[in-house]
Design a protein around this motif. Structure first.
Motif, PDB file in Angstrom:
ATOM      1  N   GLY A   1       0.784  -1.225   0.000  1.00 50.78           N
ATOM      2  CA  GLY A   1       0.000   0.000   0.000  1.00 50.78           C
ATOM      3  C   GLY A   1       0.813   1.271   0.000  1.00 50.78           C
ATOM      4  O   GLY A   1       0.248   2.359   0.053  1.00 50.78           O
ATOM      5  N   TRP A   2       2.138   1.150  -0.063  1.00 49.50           N
ATOM      6  CA  TRP A   2       3.003   2.329   0.021  1.00 49.50           C
ATOM      7  C   TRP A   2       3.629   2.640  -1.327  1.00 49.50           C
ATOM      8  O   TRP A   2       3.924   1.754  -2.119  1.00 49.50           O
ATOM      9  CB  TRP A   2       4.104   2.096   1.063  1.00 49.50           C
ATOM     10  N   LYS A   3       3.859   3.918  -1.580  1.00 53.75           N
ATOM     11  CA  LYS A   3       4.447   4.347  -2.849  1.00 53.75           C
ATOM     12  C   LYS A   3       5.938   4.042  -2.902  1.00 53.75           C
ATOM     13  O   LYS A   3       6.517   3.872  -3.963  1.00 53.75           O
ATOM     14  CB  LYS A   3       4.207   5.846  -3.064  1.00 53.75           C
ATOM     15  N   SER A   4       6.588   4.050  -1.742  1.00 52.97           N
ATOM     16  CA  SER A   4       8.017   3.736  -1.681  1.00 52.97           C
ATOM     17  C   SER A   4       8.290   2.883  -0.464  1.00 52.97           C
ATOM     18  O   SER A   4       7.453   2.768   0.434  1.00 52.97           O
ATOM     19  CB  SER A   4       8.849   5.018  -1.630  1.00 52.97           C
ATOM     20  N   LYS A   5       9.473   2.286  -0.405  1.00 60.19           N
ATOM     21  CA  LYS A   5       9.815   1.381   0.676  1.00 60.19           C
ATOM     22  C   LYS A   5      10.767   2.052   1.673  1.00 60.19           C
ATOM     23  O   LYS A   5      11.654   2.801   1.294  1.00 60.19           O
ATOM     24  CB  LYS A   5      10.485   0.121   0.120  1.00 60.19           C
ATOM     25  N   SER A   6      10.549   1.745   2.957  1.00 65.09           N
ATOM     26  CA  SER A   6      11.468   2.209   4.001  1.00 65.09           C
ATOM     27  C   SER A   6      12.514   1.128   4.224  1.00 65.09           C
ATOM     28  O   SER A   6      12.177  -0.012   4.525  1.00 65.09           O
ATOM     29  CB  SER A   6      10.710   2.481   5.299  1.00 65.09           C
ATOM     30  N   SER A   7      13.781   1.480   4.065  1.00 64.45           N
ATOM     31  CA  SER A   7      14.841   0.488   4.158  1.00 64.45           C
ATOM     32  C   SER A   7      15.389   0.335   5.568  1.00 64.45           C
ATOM     33  O   SER A   7      16.020  -0.659   5.890  1.00 64.45           O
ATOM     34  CB  SER A   7      15.995   0.860   3.216  1.00 64.45           C
TER      35      SER A   7
ATOM     36  N   SER B   1      -6.545   3.780   8.513  1.00 63.41           N
ATOM     37  CA  SER B   1      -7.857   3.394   7.985  1.00 63.41           C
ATOM     38  C   SER B   1      -7.741   2.672   6.651  1.00 63.41           C
ATOM     39  O   SER B   1      -8.742   2.198   6.113  1.00 63.41           O
ATOM     40  CB  SER B   1      -8.740   4.638   7.804  1.00 63.41           C
ATOM     41  N   ASP B   2      -6.527   2.591   6.097  1.00 62.11           N
ATOM     42  CA  ASP B   2      -6.295   2.053   4.765  1.00 62.11           C
ATOM     43  C   ASP B   2      -5.948   0.564   4.844  1.00 62.11           C
ATOM     44  O   ASP B   2      -4.886   0.188   5.352  1.00 62.11           O
ATOM     45  CB  ASP B   2      -5.143   2.834   4.109  1.00 62.11           C
ATOM     46  N   ARG B   3      -6.839  -0.264   4.351  1.00 63.19           N
ATOM     47  CA  ARG B   3      -6.618  -1.715   4.409  1.00 63.19           C
ATOM     48  C   ARG B   3      -5.397  -2.137   3.591  1.00 63.19           C
ATOM     49  O   ARG B   3      -4.710  -3.113   3.947  1.00 63.19           O
ATOM     50  CB  ARG B   3      -7.862  -2.468   3.926  1.00 63.19           C
ATOM     51  N   LYS B   4      -5.098  -1.432   2.514  1.00 58.61           N
ATOM     52  CA  LYS B   4      -3.923  -1.784   1.708  1.00 58.61           C
ATOM     53  C   LYS B   4      -2.628  -1.598   2.499  1.00 58.61           C
ATOM     54  O   LYS B   4      -1.645  -2.302   2.280  1.00 58.61           O
ATOM     55  CB  LYS B   4      -3.882  -0.922   0.439  1.00 58.61           C
ATOM     56  N   LYS B   5      -2.632  -0.626   3.394  1.00 61.00           N
ATOM     57  CA  LYS B   5      -1.437  -0.361   4.188  1.00 61.00           C
ATOM     58  C   LYS B   5      -1.396  -1.210   5.465  1.00 61.00           C
ATOM     59  O   LYS B   5      -0.325  -1.588   5.926  1.00 61.00           O
ATOM     60  CB  LYS B   5      -1.378   1.127   4.570  1.00 61.00           C
ATOM     61  N   MET B   6      -2.563  -1.475   6.042  1.00 63.85           N
ATOM     62  CA  MET B   6      -2.622  -2.133   7.353  1.00 63.85           C
ATOM     63  C   MET B   6      -2.995  -3.616   7.275  1.00 63.85           C
ATOM     64  O   MET B   6      -2.858  -4.328   8.271  1.00 63.85           O
ATOM     65  CB  MET B   6      -3.644  -1.408   8.237  1.00 63.85           C
TER      66      MET B   6
ATOM     67  N   VAL C   1      -5.026  -7.022   7.459  1.00 61.79           N
ATOM     68  CA  VAL C   1      -6.138  -7.470   8.297  1.00 61.79           C
ATOM     69  C   VAL C   1      -6.169  -6.734   9.637  1.00 61.79           C
ATOM     70  O   VAL C   1      -7.181  -6.789  10.357  1.00 61.79           O
ATOM     71  CB  VAL C   1      -6.054  -8.993   8.555  1.00 61.79           C
ATOM     72  N   LEU C   2      -5.082  -6.036   9.977  1.00 57.40           N
ATOM     73  CA  LEU C   2      -5.018  -5.292  11.242  1.00 57.40           C
ATOM     74  C   LEU C   2      -5.412  -3.824  11.068  1.00 57.40           C
ATOM     75  O   LEU C   2      -5.051  -2.970  11.880  1.00 57.40           O
ATOM     76  CB  LEU C   2      -3.615  -5.397  11.846  1.00 57.40           C
ATOM     77  N   VAL C   3      -6.148  -3.546  10.004  1.00 55.30           N
ATOM     78  CA  VAL C   3      -6.666  -2.196   9.788  1.00 55.30           C
ATOM     79  C   VAL C   3      -7.538  -1.797  10.985  1.00 55.30           C
ATOM     80  O   VAL C   3      -8.141  -2.641  11.645  1.00 55.30           O
ATOM     81  CB  VAL C   3      -7.478  -2.129   8.472  1.00 55.30           C
ATOM     82  N   THR C   4      -7.591  -0.518  11.272  1.00 54.30           N
ATOM     83  CA  THR C   4      -8.358  -0.020  12.413  1.00 54.30           C
ATOM     84  C   THR C   4      -9.832  -0.406  12.282  1.00 54.30           C
ATOM     85  O   THR C   4     -10.412  -0.292  11.201  1.00 54.30           O
ATOM     86  CB  THR C   4      -8.249   1.516  12.483  1.00 54.30           C
ATOM     87  N   PRO C   5     -10.479  -0.873  13.384  1.00 49.91           N
ATOM     88  CA  PRO C   5     -11.916  -1.197  13.332  1.00 49.91           C
ATOM     89  C   PRO C   5     -12.744   0.015  12.907  1.00 49.91           C
ATOM     90  O   PRO C   5     -12.352   1.155  13.154  1.00 49.91           O
ATOM     91  CB  PRO C   5     -12.232  -1.591  14.777  1.00 49.91           C
ATOM     92  N   LYS C   6     -13.896  -0.240  12.295  1.00 51.81           N
ATOM     93  CA  LYS C   6     -14.723   0.842  11.744  1.00 51.81           C
ATOM     94  C   LYS C   6     -15.139   1.872  12.782  1.00 51.81           C
ATOM     95  O   LYS C   6     -15.159   3.068  12.527  1.00 51.81           O
ATOM     96  CB  LYS C   6     -15.966   0.255  11.047  1.00 51.81           C
ATOM     97  N   TRP C   7     -15.501   1.406  13.991  1.00 57.97           N
ATOM     98  CA  TRP C   7     -15.963   2.347  15.012  1.00 57.97           C
ATOM     99  C   TRP C   7     -14.846   3.310  15.412  1.00 57.97           C
ATOM    100  O   TRP C   7     -15.094   4.490  15.667  1.00 57.97           O
ATOM    101  CB  TRP C   7     -16.497   1.601  16.230  1.00 57.97           C
TER     102      TRP C   7
END
Length: 448
Positions: free
Chosen positions: A14-20, A409-414, A416-422
């Motif tokens: 989900g990231w545009k670049s990688k952190s090394s 809030s971004d599932r592509k970045k997080m 299955v551990l994306v923040t819950p909706k509430w």
């Protein structure tokens, strides 16, 4: 370490670049977490980062806004302290989640997501916030040294720069030593204010009523200014960067379950620590309201509070405890502020410098403005600058809060551990409220 460190490909999608490189590489995953242990033993292993974050919620900037709010408006603004603290718990929980799940601190996440011009602008705004925060911390510690030992403010400000050496010394021994020192100073502050509340004998019915929000807070411009100062002093932008980094000092299992467990214990640690910060902030305002507002005295400066507390409460110990707690608060905050400055500079700019040089640069960003300001305004304007610094922090908040909520809030970045909706809904409400209040403050300041 650079060659050995690699993030799972799933987390990079989900990231545009990688952190090394990891955040704070010298202490990254340096503290073991027992794999087979009971709940309390594991909680003890995770406890620490929340307290380093909580330090920023009881720094000298809070003192200035809480003293002003209590002496001017009694217990009314206790509701602002409570709401601000609940906002802080939510946002710090998101910050810890971001660091644990993605292996990035918030500064690295911004650099890996946004374009270079946007990242640079966010870095610049964050440095302004850190400078404002550090200004409050070094001035607060300098005021305490002046009150206790008669040391001129300008020398006190310079003396606080020694914390650079202290952080380096403690970090070489292990990150746990930094956490232990911070927790010890927090315990000292808490004990001081328990004693202060005993001396001041507040009206507890009025205290309880103060935690109920009132519409006059928004309709009264003077009250709103102090309220936003309290908000800025409580929900601090640099703490969001700090927390997302220091949660990574724990060596956790790099699995979904391992990260989920780390999120749980990190959130518990943060909540407990910030509830302690809530007590200290509320105690400062309650002390101010009980000692000064009830007597019709409006306290404009921390020095005035120190000199008036003894005579008004009938014991000289009240003034000494007040100054000791202020000194502990200022020193504690400069320690964590130094770490936050390093995280922000490395994360946004990807600059790798020697630890002593990095910290020297971040400290100079705070020390130089403080020396100039005190040289121009002298001791009389120090408290006004503390309140102003907290309003500046409040105005910077949205530039840290919105990216944080967006990323977590971004599932592509997080995954299955994306923040819950509430939590996502609550977080966006908080972000909008903060942005709206700040816009109103700007409008009131220039056109009201």
């Amino acid at each position: 370490m650079e060659a050995a460190y690699k993030k799972p490909e799933q987390e990079q999608s989900g990231w545009k670049s990688k952190s090394s490189m990891p955040s704070l590489p010298e202490v990254h995953q340096s503290m073991n977490v027992p794999k087979k242990a009971g709940f309390f033993r594991k909680l003890l292993a995770f406890m620490g980062p929340g307290y380093l974050v909580a330090v920023g919620y009881m720094d000298p900037g809070n003192w200035a806004t809480d003293l002003a709010g209590g002496s001017q408006f009694g217990y009314t603004l206790l509701s602002v302290i409570l709401i601000s603290n609940l906002m802080a718990i939510l946002l710090q929980a998101l910050s810890g989640r971001l660091g644990i799940v993605t292996g990035r601190d918030l500064a690295q996440a911004c650099r890996d997501h946004y374009s270079k011009p946007v990242s640079f602008a966010l870095w610049l705004l964050c440095e302004i916030a850190i400078a404002a925060c550090d200004l409050a911390e070094v001035i607060g510690a300098a005021i305490a040294l002046n009150l206790l030992f008669g040391m001129p403010l300008i020398y006190g400000v310079i003396l606080t720069s020694i914390d650079v050496l202290l952080v380096l010394l403690l970090q070489k021994k292990g990150f746990r030593y930094i956490e232990a020192m911070v927790i010890s100073l927090m315990a000292l502050i808490t004990i001081c204010f328990v004693m202060e509340l005993i001396f001041s004998r507040p009206d507890f019915a009025a205290v309880a009523a103060g935690f109920i929000p009132k519409t006059e807070i928004v309709s009264n411009p003077a009250m709103l200014y102090i309220a936003l100062g309290i908000l800025g002093a409580t929900v601090m932008p640099h703490n969001l960067y700090l927390h997302s980094s220091i949660v990574q000092t724990r060596k956790i299992e790099p699995t979904i379950e391992g990260k989920r467990e780390a999120i749980k214990f990190s959130t518990i640690d943060t909540t407990i620590a910030l509830m302690l910060a809530l007590f200290v902030n509320a105690a400062i305002l309650i002390l101010s309201a009980a000692a000064f507002h009830s007597a019709g005295k409006e306290v404009a400066e921390i020095q005035d509070a120190y000199h008036l507390l003894g005579p008004m409460l009938g014991t000289g110990a009240a003034s000494i405890l007040f100054a000791v707690a202020l000194l502990a608060s200022g020193q504690n905050s400069t320690l964590t502020g130094t770490l936050a400055g390093q995280i922000v500079m490395e994360g946004f700019l990807n600059i790798r410098l020697s630890p002593w040089l990095r910290r020297l640069i971040t400290r100079m960003i705070a020390i130089v403005p403080a020396v100039i300001v005190i040289g121009i305004y002298g001791e009389s304007g120090a408290t006004d600058l503390l309140v102003l610094s907290q309003v500046i922090l409040s105005l910077q908040l949205s530039f840290a809060v919105i990216p944080l909520v967006k990323f977590t809030s971004d599932r592509k970045k997080m995954g299955v551990l994306v923040t819950p909706k509430w939590m996502i809904i609550l977080s966006w409400i908080v972000a909008v409220v903060i942005a709206g209040l700040n816009a109103y403050l700007l409008y009131s300041t220039f056109f009201g």
